[in-house]
Design an enzyme around this catalytic site. Structure first.
Site, PDB file in Angstrom:
ATOM      1  N   TYR A 122      13.273 -34.254 -70.868  1.00 55.54           N
ATOM      2  CA  TYR A 122      13.684 -34.948 -72.186  1.00 55.54           C
ATOM      3  C   TYR A 122      13.786 -36.654 -71.542  1.00 55.54           C
ATOM      4  O   TYR A 122      15.523 -36.605 -71.380  1.00 55.54           O
ATOM      5  CB  TYR A 122      15.419 -34.221 -72.390  1.00 55.54           C
ATOM      6  CG  TYR A 122      14.465 -32.928 -72.500  1.00 55.54           C
ATOM      7  CD1 TYR A 122      13.541 -32.314 -73.142  1.00 55.54           C
ATOM      8  CD2 TYR A 122      15.901 -31.634 -72.652  1.00 55.54           C
ATOM      9  CE1 TYR A 122      14.175 -30.968 -73.590  1.00 55.54           C
ATOM     10  CE2 TYR A 122      15.744 -30.725 -72.810  1.00 55.54           C
ATOM     11  CZ  TYR A 122      14.389 -30.232 -73.449  1.00 55.54           C
ATOM     12  OH  TYR A 122      14.342 -28.790 -73.457  1.00 55.54           O
ATOM     13  N   HIS A 137      11.051 -24.384 -66.892  1.00 55.24           N
ATOM     14  CA  HIS A 137      10.133 -24.778 -68.078  1.00 55.24           C
ATOM     15  C   HIS A 137       8.948 -25.498 -68.372  1.00 55.24           C
ATOM     16  O   HIS A 137       8.139 -25.811 -67.538  1.00 55.24           O
ATOM     17  CB  HIS A 137      11.256 -26.881 -68.109  1.00 55.24           C
ATOM     18  CG  HIS A 137      11.268 -27.366 -68.881  1.00 55.24           C
ATOM     19  ND1 HIS A 137      11.679 -28.192 -69.435  1.00 55.24           N
ATOM     20  CD2 HIS A 137      10.876 -27.204 -70.422  1.00 55.24           C
ATOM     21  CE1 HIS A 137      11.299 -28.552 -70.366  1.00 55.24           C
ATOM     22  NE2 HIS A 137      11.422 -27.470 -71.033  1.00 55.24           N
TER      23      HIS A 137
END
Length: 340
Positions: A54, A138
């Protein structure tokens, strides 16, 4: 607070996703990002999720800074491994990956044991912490072999060493998450977008498997990236323009919500939270206003007749759990400061 699987880690029923404060799609100022986290705290949110992906680490830096003065025992934080950041001499921005930040680093897929540890160490440095509570693999969609062979055992070792409290995997699909639940000893999986009022694919295998194994589930993407927040032509669904048939279905859902004096946002959040294996509903917000709205919607009353009408109209499967009790009040704006 809800416990994650067999771990000692607890999470609030509503949680804060920190992707948006990392300039997701457009710039978010430092003060605005800080105020969003502050608003989450004031609304009783105690679980915060982030990732190196992010904003090329910006999310972790901003989240760590915003929580720095909070007692560490009073909140739970998760980050992710699988995308290792390496310095880059490239120019331009990172908008190709969705973030309006300078392209100072590049992402390297790495689910190796060494990569997991190196990625986590870098995350701790950006967060300014000596530990995180939860670590997820992830998006290992295209890296299943390495993730199961090396990434998961590395997380298991970190958990046994007490470096992290709980481990899991976070993905935008239900199938591989089901494999993690059945074939490993994860405490929790983060399932984004696959258990919503528009997509109940996680109900087929993932959620039953999690219930059988005692694994917790965190649900992200309750609004399917926008369509369930504000259904209209041109709205986004799974980060692309929503097809017309889904827009029509979302508008039908909104019509039923309007008829019962509730909002589609409130219903979308309540639906995700109603399944017994769901420990937390993760919402992304880029401002204090958005946080306050999500908290208000999460606590709102959704009439039982609304769910009955959805089932009668073929808009919700009969086997999908729905809330059996209606919330009576919004979470306290000044929650107890006692450690949880």
């Amino acid at each position: 607070m809800n416990r994650l699987g067999g771990s000692d880690v607890e999470v609030s029923a509503l949680s804060f996703g920190a992707a948006a404060i990392a300039n997701l799609y457009s710039e978010v100022g430092e003060a605005q990002a800080h105020d969003a986290v502050e608003a989450a705290w004031q609304r009783g949110i105690r679980y915060f999720d982030t990732a190196p992906h992010y904003g090329l680490g910006l999310s972790e830096r901003r989240l760590g800074a915003a929580l720095r003065d909070r007692p560490r025992r009073q909140y739970t934080i998760s980050t992710k491994v699988g995308r290792r950041l390496e310095p880059s001499d490239g120019t331009g921005d990172d908008l190709a990956h969705g973030f309006a930040v300078p392209a100072t680093h590049r992402r390297v897929w790495d689910f190796s044991a060494d990569g997991v540890r190196r990625t986590l160490e870098a995350s701790l440095e950006r967060l300014g912490l000596d530990r995180v509570d939860v670590v997820y693999l992830h998006d290992p969609d295209e890296h299943a072999e390495e993730a199961f062979r090396e990434g998961y055992p590395a997380l298991e070792k970190l958990r046994s060493e007490g470096v992290v409290g709980a481990i899991g995997a976070g993905m935008n699909q239900a199938e591989m998450l089901t494999r993690f639940v059945r074939d490993t000893d994860v405490d929790v999986v983060l399932c984004a977008g696959r258990y919503t009022l528009l997509d109940q694919s996680a109900l087929t295998d993932l959620l039953p498997a999690a219930r059988e194994r005692g694994t917790s589930v965190v649900i992200g993407g309750a609004f399917n990236s926008g369509l369930l927040a504000n259904p209209r032509p041109g709205a986004t669904y799974n980060y692309t323009v929503a097809p017309s048939e889904l827009v029509e279905r979302a508008l039908r859902l909104k019509s039923v919500a309007d008829r019962h004096g509730t909002t589609l946002r409130a219903a979308a959040l309540a639906f995700c939270a109603a399944h017994p294996v769901v420990a937390s509903v993760l919402v992304g917000a880029r401002s204090a206003h958005e946080v306050r709205d999500c908290a208000h919607q999460f606590a709102a009353r959704v009439p039982l007749a609304f769910w009955q009408d959805l089932r009668a109209g073929g808009l919700l499967p009969a086997d999908a759990p729905v809330p059996t009790e209606e919330p009576s009040e919004e979470p306290s704006k000044e929650p107890s400061e006692e450690p949880s």
